[in-house]
Scaffold this active site. Structure first.
Site, PDB file in Angstrom:
ATOM      1  N   HIS A 103     -36.445  53.991-116.216  1.00 57.07           N
ATOM      2  CA  HIS A 103     -35.787  53.539-114.988  1.00 57.07           C
ATOM      3  C   HIS A 103     -35.766  54.645-113.921  1.00 57.07           C
ATOM      4  O   HIS A 103     -35.709  55.826-114.233  1.00 57.07           O
ATOM      5  CB  HIS A 103     -34.377  53.017-115.261  1.00 57.07           C
ATOM      6  CG  HIS A 103     -34.315  52.124-116.459  1.00 57.07           C
ATOM      7  ND1 HIS A 103     -34.853  50.854-116.462  1.00 57.07           N
ATOM      8  CD2 HIS A 103     -33.831  52.325-117.714  1.00 57.07           C
ATOM      9  CE1 HIS A 103     -34.680  50.314-117.665  1.00 57.07           C
ATOM     10  NE2 HIS A 103     -34.071  51.189-118.437  1.00 57.07           N
ATOM     11  N   GLU A 140     -27.979  55.258-116.724  1.00 56.69           N
ATOM     12  CA  GLU A 140     -29.080  55.520-117.648  1.00 56.69           C
ATOM     13  C   GLU A 140     -30.196  56.289-116.958  1.00 56.69           C
ATOM     14  O   GLU A 140     -30.811  57.190-117.550  1.00 56.69           O
ATOM     15  CB  GLU A 140     -29.617  54.195-118.201  1.00 56.69           C
ATOM     16  CG  GLU A 140     -30.743  54.357-119.200  1.00 56.69           C
ATOM     17  CD  GLU A 140     -31.302  53.035-119.689  1.00 56.69           C
ATOM     18  OE1 GLU A 140     -32.210  53.070-120.532  1.00 56.69           O
ATOM     19  OE2 GLU A 140     -30.839  51.969-119.225  1.00 56.69           O
ATOM     20  N   GLU A 277     -33.908  54.897-127.882  1.00 54.57           N
ATOM     21  CA  GLU A 277     -32.604  54.577-127.306  1.00 54.57           C
ATOM     22  C   GLU A 277     -31.639  55.589-127.902  1.00 54.57           C
ATOM     23  O   GLU A 277     -31.291  55.521-129.085  1.00 54.57           O
ATOM     24  CB  GLU A 277     -32.183  53.150-127.666  1.00 54.57           C
ATOM     25  CG  GLU A 277     -33.131  52.067-127.185  1.00 54.57           C
ATOM     26  CD  GLU A 277     -32.868  51.657-125.740  1.00 54.57           C
ATOM     27  OE1 GLU A 277     -32.037  52.316-125.089  1.00 54.57           O
ATOM     28  OE2 GLU A 277     -33.484  50.687-125.288  1.00 54.57           O
TER      29      GLU A 277
END
Length: 313
Positions: A103, A140, A277
Site C-alpha cells: 500500500h 499499514e 502479514e
C-alpha cells in the site's frame, strides 16, 4: 492487508484465508545454524524509522543495480522505483532482493485510480487498496515503509542490491500487477511483500502467504511454488525466533503458512515471492508491537535473516 476505506474506517470481518497445515518445526531450517548474528538497533515508539540502524556481521555489502521497472500509465507522474546503491562485497553480493511495502500512503487520495480493475491471471481485481490501520490511526502503509527501510539497511550490509516497489515517492500504487513486474524485471532472487492484517480483535500473530500453483491467463506460478515455499518457511522460522511472535491463531492452522491463488502480486510473479502479514493491527496487543520502533526492527531483522538463509541455501 485488510482493506479499509480512504479514512481508514474499521473494516468488516474478513473472509478467512484457506488453511495450510505446516508444523512449526519446519519453520526453523537447519541451514540457519551458525548463521551470522545480528545486533538489533531500533528506535522506541512510533518513530517512523529511517531504518538506518547498524548491524554487525561477518561481511559487508553488494552488487550492481537491476534494470528499470515497468511504467504504469495511470500513475502520473511516476518516480523511478527506489533501489540501493552498489556496495563493496558481502555474502549476498550479486543477489537482488525486492521489498514490496504494501500500500502507498497516498492511495486514499486516489480512490478512482486504485479501484480500477487489473488482470491477475485468474480474474480481475482492484489496482490496490488503502490498507488498514490501528484503532489509533497508525496506518499499514506507514508500517510497511518503515519495516522496508530497516530491511533495506540490513540486506545492503550483507551485500545485496535492494529495490523497493515504492518508497512513498509516487502519488499512488503501484498496482498489484506492476508490483509483480518490478520483481520480474529486476530478475530478483527473492521478493517479500510486507503487510499487516486488519482482522477482528483477539485474532493475533503473523502469517506468511505463499503462491499456489496457478496457470491461467498471464499467470503461471508453477516454477516458483517450490522455491517460494522454501523462502516462506525460512522467513517464518526466523520471524518466530527473532520477534518471539507466534504464528496466527486465526489462519494457517497454527503453522504460520497460508497458500493463496487470488493475489495478483503472487500470481503474476515469475521469481520466488511471498507476503508476510506481520500482525493484526486491529488487536490491541498486536498493535502495541506494530507501533513500537524496537519491535519493527526485530521484525525487519527476522524477515531479513529468512531472506539471507534462503539466498545462501
Amino acid at each position: 492487508m485488510s482493506y479499509a476505506g480512504p479514512d481508514f474506517e474499521p473494516p468488516q470481518p474478513r473472509r478467512r484465508r484457506g488453511p495450510l497445515t505446516v508444523a512449526l518445526a519446519a519453520l526453523v531450517p537447519g541451514a540457519l545454524l551458525g548463521w551470522l548474528v545480528y545486533e538489533t538497533v531500533g528506535g522506541p515508539g512510533d518513530d517512523g524509522g529511517s531504518g538506518r540502524a547498524s548491524v554487525r556481521s561477518s561481511s559487508p555489502a553488494a552488487s550492481s543495480a537491476p534494470s528499470d521497472d515497468a511504467k504504469e500509465p495511470s500513475a502520473s507522474p511516476e518516480p523511478t522505483t527506489s533501489a540501493s546503491a552498489p556496495a563493496a562485497s558481502g555474502p549476498l553480493k550479486g543477489k537482488v532482493v525486492v521489498i514490496d511495502p504494501g500500500h502507498n500512503p497516498g492511495n486514499f487520495r486516489h480512490t478512482a485510480e486504485i479501484n480500477r480493475k487489473v488482470d491477475i491471471g485468474t480474474n480481475s481485481k482492484e489496482c490496490d487498496t488503502t490498507g488498514t490501520s490501528t484503532n489509533d490511526g497508525y496506518t499499514e502503509a506507514k508500517f510497511t515503509l518503515d519495516v522496508a527501510h530497516r530491511m533495506r539497511t540490513l540486506l545492503e550490509e550483507q551485500g545485496a542490491t535492494v529495490r523497493l516497489t515504492q518508497d512513498g515517492d509516487r502519488p499512488f500504487g503501484p498496482c498489484v500487477d506492476e508490483r509483480a513486474r518490478i520483481g520480474n524485471r529486476a530478475k530478483a532472487d527473492a521478493v517479500v511483500s510486507i503487510h499487516a492484517d486488519g482482522s477482528g480483535a483477539g485474532n493475533r500473530g503473523f502469517h506468511v502467504i505463499l503462491p499456489g500453483a496457478v496457470h491461467a491467463g498471464a499467470a503461471d506460478t508453477r516454477a516458483i511454488v517450490g522455491p517460494s515455499r522454501d523462502l516462506g518457511e525460512r522467513v517464518a522460522g526466523r520471524f518466530v525466533a527473532v520477534t518471539g511472535s507466534a504464528p496466527s491463531n486465526y489462519v494457517g492452522d497454527g503453522g504460520g503458512l497460508v497458500t493463496r491463488k487470488d493475489l495478483g502480486g503472487l500470481n503474476l510473479s515469475t521469481v520466488p515471492k511471498v507476503f508476510i502479514e506481520c500482525g493484526n493491527m486491529r488487536d490491541s496487543k498486536d498493535a502495541a508491537l506494530l507501533t513500537s520502533g524496537a519491535w519493527r526492527q526485530k521484525a525487519a531483522q527476522g524477515i531479513s535473516e529468512g531472506i539471507v538463509s534462503f539466498l545462501r541455501g
